[in-house]
Scaffold this motif. Structure first.
Motif, PDB file in Angstrom:
ATOM      1  N   SER A 330       0.968  -1.160   0.002  1.00  0.00           N
ATOM      2  CA  SER A 330      -0.104  -0.183   0.009  1.00  0.00           C
ATOM      3  C   SER A 330       0.773   1.532   0.166  1.00  0.00           C
ATOM      4  O   SER A 330       2.492   1.036   0.419  1.00  0.00           O
ATOM      5  CB  SER A 330      -0.990   0.207   1.307  1.00  0.00           C
ATOM      6  N   THR A 331       0.404   2.522   0.016  1.00  0.00           N
ATOM      7  CA  THR A 331       0.928   3.481   0.177  1.00  0.00           C
ATOM      8  C   THR A 331       0.873   4.510   1.296  1.00  0.00           C
ATOM      9  O   THR A 331       0.759   5.825   1.488  1.00  0.00           O
ATOM     10  CB  THR A 331       0.487   4.314  -1.057  1.00  0.00           C
ATOM     11  N   LYS A 332       0.543   3.995   2.039  1.00  0.00           N
ATOM     12  CA  LYS A 332       0.080   4.096   3.516  1.00  0.00           C
ATOM     13  C   LYS A 332      -0.728   5.237   3.746  1.00  0.00           C
ATOM     14  O   LYS A 332      -1.083   6.433   4.245  1.00  0.00           O
ATOM     15  CB  LYS A 332       1.545   4.654   4.372  1.00  0.00           C
ATOM     16  N   HIS A 333      -1.737   4.895   2.557  1.00  0.00           N
ATOM     17  CA  HIS A 333      -2.975   5.671   2.429  1.00  0.00           C
ATOM     18  C   HIS A 333      -4.732   6.005   3.279  1.00  0.00           C
ATOM     19  O   HIS A 333      -4.196   6.027   4.376  1.00  0.00           O
ATOM     20  CB  HIS A 333      -3.653   6.039   1.038  1.00  0.00           C
ATOM     21  N   SER A 334      -5.449   4.850   2.545  1.00  0.00           N
ATOM     22  CA  SER A 334      -6.424   4.374   3.780  1.00  0.00           C
ATOM     23  C   SER A 334      -6.487   2.648   3.124  1.00  0.00           C
ATOM     24  O   SER A 334      -6.469   2.559   1.903  1.00  0.00           O
ATOM     25  CB  SER A 334      -7.709   4.920   3.557  1.00  0.00           C
ATOM     26  N   ASP A 335      -7.044   1.496   3.943  1.00  0.00           N
ATOM     27  CA  ASP A 335      -7.011   0.411   4.087  1.00  0.00           C
ATOM     28  C   ASP A 335      -8.307   0.535   5.520  1.00  0.00           C
ATOM     29  O   ASP A 335      -8.471   0.667   6.251  1.00  0.00           O
ATOM     30  CB  ASP A 335      -5.959  -0.443   4.434  1.00  0.00           C
ATOM     31  N   VAL A 336      -8.608  -1.032   4.505  1.00  0.00           N
ATOM     32  CA  VAL A 336     -10.335  -1.136   5.780  1.00  0.00           C
ATOM     33  C   VAL A 336     -10.567  -2.737   5.767  1.00  0.00           C
ATOM     34  O   VAL A 336      -9.920  -3.656   5.087  1.00  0.00           O
ATOM     35  CB  VAL A 336     -11.443  -1.173   5.134  1.00  0.00           C
ATOM     36  N   ILE A 337     -10.503  -3.055   7.292  1.00  0.00           N
ATOM     37  CA  ILE A 337     -10.904  -5.067   7.360  1.00  0.00           C
ATOM     38  C   ILE A 337     -12.394  -4.553   7.462  1.00  0.00           C
ATOM     39  O   ILE A 337     -13.413  -3.702   7.870  1.00  0.00           O
ATOM     40  CB  ILE A 337     -10.312  -5.051   8.464  1.00  0.00           C
ATOM     41  N   LEU A 338     -13.126  -6.060   6.422  1.00  0.00           N
ATOM     42  CA  LEU A 338     -14.463  -6.285   6.624  1.00  0.00           C
ATOM     43  C   LEU A 338     -14.686  -7.189   7.468  1.00  0.00           C
ATOM     44  O   LEU A 338     -14.477  -8.591   7.035  1.00  0.00           O
ATOM     45  CB  LEU A 338     -14.703  -6.524   5.045  1.00  0.00           C
ATOM     46  N   THR A 339     -15.103  -6.787   9.083  1.00  0.00           N
ATOM     47  CA  THR A 339     -15.457  -7.815   9.762  1.00  0.00           C
ATOM     48  C   THR A 339     -16.406  -8.158  10.833  1.00  0.00           C
ATOM     49  O   THR A 339     -16.469  -7.174  11.240  1.00  0.00           O
ATOM     50  CB  THR A 339     -13.961  -8.367  10.427  1.00  0.00           C
ATOM     51  N   THR A 340     -16.689  -8.919  11.241  1.00  0.00           N
ATOM     52  CA  THR A 340     -17.525  -9.091  12.668  1.00  0.00           C
ATOM     53  C   THR A 340     -16.627  -9.503  13.939  1.00  0.00           C
ATOM     54  O   THR A 340     -17.127 -10.358  15.087  1.00  0.00           O
ATOM     55  CB  THR A 340     -18.441 -10.174  12.852  1.00  0.00           C
ATOM     56  N   ASP A 341     -15.252 -10.294  14.048  1.00  0.00           N
ATOM     57  CA  ASP A 341     -14.549 -10.611  14.741  1.00  0.00           C
ATOM     58  C   ASP A 341     -13.897  -9.315  15.319  1.00  0.00           C
ATOM     59  O   ASP A 341     -12.879  -9.193  15.007  1.00  0.00           O
ATOM     60  CB  ASP A 341     -13.348 -11.655  14.837  1.00  0.00           C
ATOM     61  N   ILE A 342     -14.217  -8.505  16.521  1.00  0.00           N
ATOM     62  CA  ILE A 342     -13.942  -8.076  17.319  1.00  0.00           C
ATOM     63  C   ILE A 342     -11.901  -8.092  17.389  1.00  0.00           C
ATOM     64  O   ILE A 342     -11.172  -6.734  17.552  1.00  0.00           O
ATOM     65  CB  ILE A 342     -13.969  -7.428  18.415  1.00  0.00           C
ATOM     66  N   ARG A 343     -11.824  -9.189  17.829  1.00  0.00           N
ATOM     67  CA  ARG A 343     -10.187  -9.255  17.817  1.00  0.00           C
ATOM     68  C   ARG A 343      -9.397  -8.869  17.009  1.00  0.00           C
ATOM     69  O   ARG A 343      -8.381  -8.546  16.708  1.00  0.00           O
ATOM     70  CB  ARG A 343     -10.170 -10.421  18.709  1.00  0.00           C
TER      71      ARG A 343
END
Length: 409
Positions: A330-343
């Motif tokens: 990545s270019t250290k801009h914006s990234d996302v995780i899609l999850t229902t696992d809080i940990r």
């Protein structure tokens, strides 16, 4: 005037703006918003000239969208300026403390001075950047791209008239009429007049500034943004967020470019992804390409910021592999995780080395207005001085005022 003469004039005028009170600066910004609305037809006519020229030169539809102004977009720009005028003054204030020897020390926020901005084909940047600099007491010199030159000149003419009608020196706002590479390089090396240079654009522009500038710079993002669909993700939510991130405005820096999918759900999720993005050209690593029936790509593809309706997909073995891949590509801009696992969400947010890290929300929110900053001067992907959307505070520096009654050391 040459660009050098404009920079010198901006340097000479900057102290008058720095010394103007908040009411004067805010009043000027409100006039800027009102004048933009009043001159919308002239600005749109200039923009149409740019659009025709860009279209004739084969500019992609996604890039044309970045260039295009509409009545609604001019209204949005004007409204954002009005919101900016209502924000707290970033100047002055400051913590005060007294030393054992009786010295009183006060730390206050002051303008940086003259800010130069080199940017590409987004005329909204012209108004946003000017207003942010005026609000923070900084003179500003703009150098936009050739694709938007008529739009930018029309906008600056309106804004300068508003500044002068508000009692400020119009020289605190300048724009380069010459959009050549030589003018950009000259700005990058004008240390006697420029206090900070901010580039806004693609990788080529950012690289050119980083390699050639002698004035202080802030590296703003090329946005190679990634989404990781973790195996516990709600698939409907994931599809909605990915669709928004990729298709709402594919040529902006916070648009989604790559999707990583956990191997345990890849066979169930990827066909649904293909159905959800019929207008998007999908590519994939060996596993993803086999499931999707699309072009296979090698690892180098995942360094690409497409700025278009193209999306690369990779199948990963779990969160550790996803984190390692994103941090290395990545270019250290914006990234996302899609999850229902809080940990898993916590592990992702702690480990991803980017300016903005999301959990179950679109990367398209990486924006000064969406963050409550009124607008932004750029999105910094570096770590010194400023990181992420840069608002008013990031356009100031610190001055220490030290008061004594005869102390010597």
């Amino acid at each position: 005037m040459t660009i050098r003469e404009k920079c010198e004039a901006a340097k000479n005028a900057a102290p008058t703006l720095a010394q103007a009170d908040a009411a004067t600066r805010n009043g000027a910004i409100l006039k800027m918003a009102r004048y933009l609305r009043g001159e919308a037809n002239a600005i749109l006519a200039a923009n149409e000239t740019d659009l025709k020229s860009a279209g004739a030169n084969g500019i992609s539809e996604a890039m044309l969208d970045r260039l295009r102004l509409t009545p609604a977009r001019i209204e949005g720009i004007s409204a954002s300026l009005e919101e900016l005028a209502l924000l707290a003054d970033p100047l002055g204030g400051g913590e005060v403390w007294r030393r054992p020897n009786g010295l009183e020390i006060k730390r206050v926020h002051v303008p940086l001075g003259v800010i130069a901005i080199i940017y590409e084909s987004r005329p909204n940047v012209t108004a946003d950047a000017a207003a942010l600099c005026i609000k923070s007491g900084n003179a500003v010199v703009l150098r936009g791209g050739k694709e938007a030159i008529h739009s930018n000149l029309a906008i600056v003419a309106v804004l300068k008239r508003a500044l002068e009608d508000a009692g400020l020196n119009g020289d605190v706002l300048a724009i380069a009429e010459d959009t050549s590479r030589e003018t950009a390089t000259e700005l990058m090396r004008m240390n006697e007049f420029i206090d900070l240079l901010i580039p806004r654009g693609g990788k080529g522009l950012i690289r050119s500034v980083v390699e050639n500038a002698t004035v202080p710079t802030i590296e703003t993002g090329a946005g190679n943004c990634n989404a990781y669909v973790e195996k516990s993700a709600d698939l409907e939510t994931a599809l909605s967020i990915i669709r928004n991130g990729k298709t709402s405005r594919p040529a902006v820096c916070n648009a989604l470019e790559h999707v990583l999918v956990d191997r345990e759900i890849a066979s169930a999720f990827l066909p649904r992804l293909r159905e959800a993005l019929p207008e998007v050209l999908l590519k994939g690593d060996a596993e993803a390409a086999a499931i999707l029936g699309v072009e296979k790509v090698d690892d180098d593809e995942f360094f690409t910021e497409y700025d278009d309706l193209i999306l690369s997909v990779k199948v990963v073995g779990g969160i550790e592999e996803a984190i390692a891949h994103i941090n290395s590509h990545s270019t250290k801009h914006s990234d996302v995780i899609l999850t229902t696992d809080i940990r898993k969400a916590d592990a992702f947010t702690r480990s991803i080395d980017s300016a903005a890290v999301y959990v179950n929300a679109s990367t398209r929110f990486t924006d000064g207005g969406e963050f409550g900053f009124g607008a932004e001067i750029g999105i910094s992907t570096q770590k010194l001085h400023a990181r992420g959307p840069m608002g008013l505070t990031e356009l100031t520096t610190i001055k220490y005022i030290v008061t004594g009654d005869g102390q010597i050391r």
